[in-house]
Design an enzyme around this catalytic site. Sequence first.
Site, short mmCIF file in Angstrom:
data_model
loop_
_atom_site.label_atom_id
_atom_site.label_comp_id
_atom_site.label_asym_id
_atom_site.label_seq_id
_atom_site.Cartn_x
_atom_site.Cartn_y
_atom_site.Cartn_z
N CYS A 1 9.50 2.06 3.49
CA CYS A 1 10.42 0.97 3.81
C CYS A 1 11.85 1.51 3.92
CB CYS A 1 10.35 -0.12 2.77
SG CYS A 1 10.91 0.47 1.19
N SER B 1 5.42 -6.95 3.21
CA SER B 1 6.01 -7.27 4.52
C SER B 1 6.76 -8.60 4.45
CB SER B 1 4.91 -7.30 5.58
OG SER B 1 3.89 -8.19 5.18
N GLU C 1 9.37 -4.21 12.99
CA GLU C 1 9.04 -3.01 12.22
C GLU C 1 7.74 -2.41 12.78
OE1 GLU C 1 7.61 -3.76 8.16
OE2 GLU C 1 8.79 -2.05 7.48
N LYS D 1 -1.19 -7.13 -9.26
CA LYS D 1 -2.16 -7.21 -8.15
C LYS D 1 -1.75 -6.11 -7.17
CE LYS D 1 -3.02 -8.32 -4.43
NZ LYS D 1 -3.42 -7.27 -3.44
N PHE E 1 0.81 -1.22 0.00
CA PHE E 1 0.00 0.00 0.00
C PHE E 1 0.84 1.27 0.00
CE2 PHE E 1 0.89 -0.02 4.56
CZ PHE E 1 1.02 1.34 4.82
#
Length: 499
Positions: A282, A227, A384, A174, A150
């Site tokens: 990230c 992730s 994280e 996707k 996202f």
Amino acid sequence: MSREIHHFVNGKSHTGNSGRYGDVFNPSTGEIQARVQLATTDEVASAVEGAKKGQAVWAAMNPQRRARVLMKYKMLVEAEMDSLAELLSSEHGKVIADAKGDLIRGLEVIEFAMGVPHLLKGEYTESAGTGIDVYSMRQPLGVVAGISPFNFPAMIPMWFMGMALSTGNALVLKPSEKDPSVPVRLAELWMEAGLPEGVLQIVHGDKEAVDALLHHDDIKAVSFVGSSNIAQYIAATCAANGKRFQAMGGAKNHGIIMPDADMDQVVKDFLGAAYGSAGERCMALPVAVPVGKDTADKFVARMKEEAQKLSVGVSNDPDAHYGPVVSAAHKASIENWIGKGVEEGADLLLDGRGFSLQGHEKGFFIGPSLFDNVTTEMTSYQEEIFGPVLQVVRANDLEEAAALPSQHQYGNGVAIFTRNGLAAREFAAKVNVGMVGINVPIPVPVAYHSFGGWKRSAFTDTNQYGTDGIRFFTKIKTVTQRWPSGEIGDQAFVIPTMQ
Ligand code: NAD
């Protein structure tokens, strides 16, 4: 009834029939603004079927003609920059300037991919044996899949688009079901730019759609960003199914502050890198490692003073430093991590929990948080958080500081702030992390290098984009050729051997 976001298949919007939907929120208001269709296994299979047909047409076009489609596409995206950024920001929650950055960094990869005629040139050896030449070429894989997170709904799909399409593949994308509108608009612009239909298919969905791609025989490679646990699952499933894969995962990037660093600049850099985009990058810098007590005391005091001045606002507020996080669930998760940090004994100097924006009380906002005296045994350090939370781990010397990112389970990015070139150079050479910044807080490599972390930040041997991207999306074929003249004496077939 809210707006419906459809798949994009064979060059047009495609209304799915699964009857399953995901909610798409406006994180600034907390309201559902649309619902996105979630594809079934059969719907994914029919998108793959269309992609196979499109790929045959696309791969037959010479690379220079394909590059011209990329050029036109880039111009179309640039012309729509403002409205695309608005749309992106309304579903993701990042402020408009960050949304534009998301699009621009994606376009840089498209720009790099325009050089594909050069990048696809193979190798040639004349007279490898008597009258024998050897040459190699890079050919497309066929139909490939891209699965994106996202947090960069334009940039990461454009990493896949630039590299997979320029090399002659068809791509089934996707996108994240949390902010799916921009990828659909990007697909429409590809059609306008002249991409043949079927070459870029968008199927929205959740695990069912992802699994359908991972198990489909005609998907030859999967590029994933998200992730770590899901990345590992993607890698393992692709390996079991004989597919090529690259699967990028989570991160926990450290910024080491040496006593000789320019503290004004360091504080400015951390404000942007730790809190910008609400920490949902990230390559964010959620861990600061000041070296020595003086450096730490100075840094912590300055950060506390400056971070509380950051303005948190709705995503289209031009004065906001950062906007809401993507969902209520993510907000709750970040707030839980802050609670966990307190429980584990770190000193919470700024507490962003319970933040409420007047007039937008239901928005998914979190204020800036700052922890001091964080230690390596704390799970809030090991995992994280992916929110506007900066954790300070104090170190006595560079060796102790450098061991932290090197020993952490993640190894995406790291930064060092110093005026000492030799120390920086040695640090960069030795640190066990994939991307290093020297006085650069978010060292995302430019498009003609390549992007990739180490350890649990990436399950792959090839990085995203750059020449690694070309390698990932092509396979090498090597031809050994001989054209006998038919004359007597030209029969001997001599190839190089040890004799
Ligand atoms: P995520 O892993 O939840 O989702 C990524 C993609 O996987 C989405 O398309 C999602 O629909 C799909 N997915 C989710 N659950 C799945 C399941 N059980 N099975 C199969 N597919 C599934 O990640 P996110 O929350 O969208 O993005 C944030 C994460 O991505 C953070 O960990 C961040 O560090 C990471 N990230 C990494 C990079 C990188 O290059 N290393 C870049 C951006 C984001």
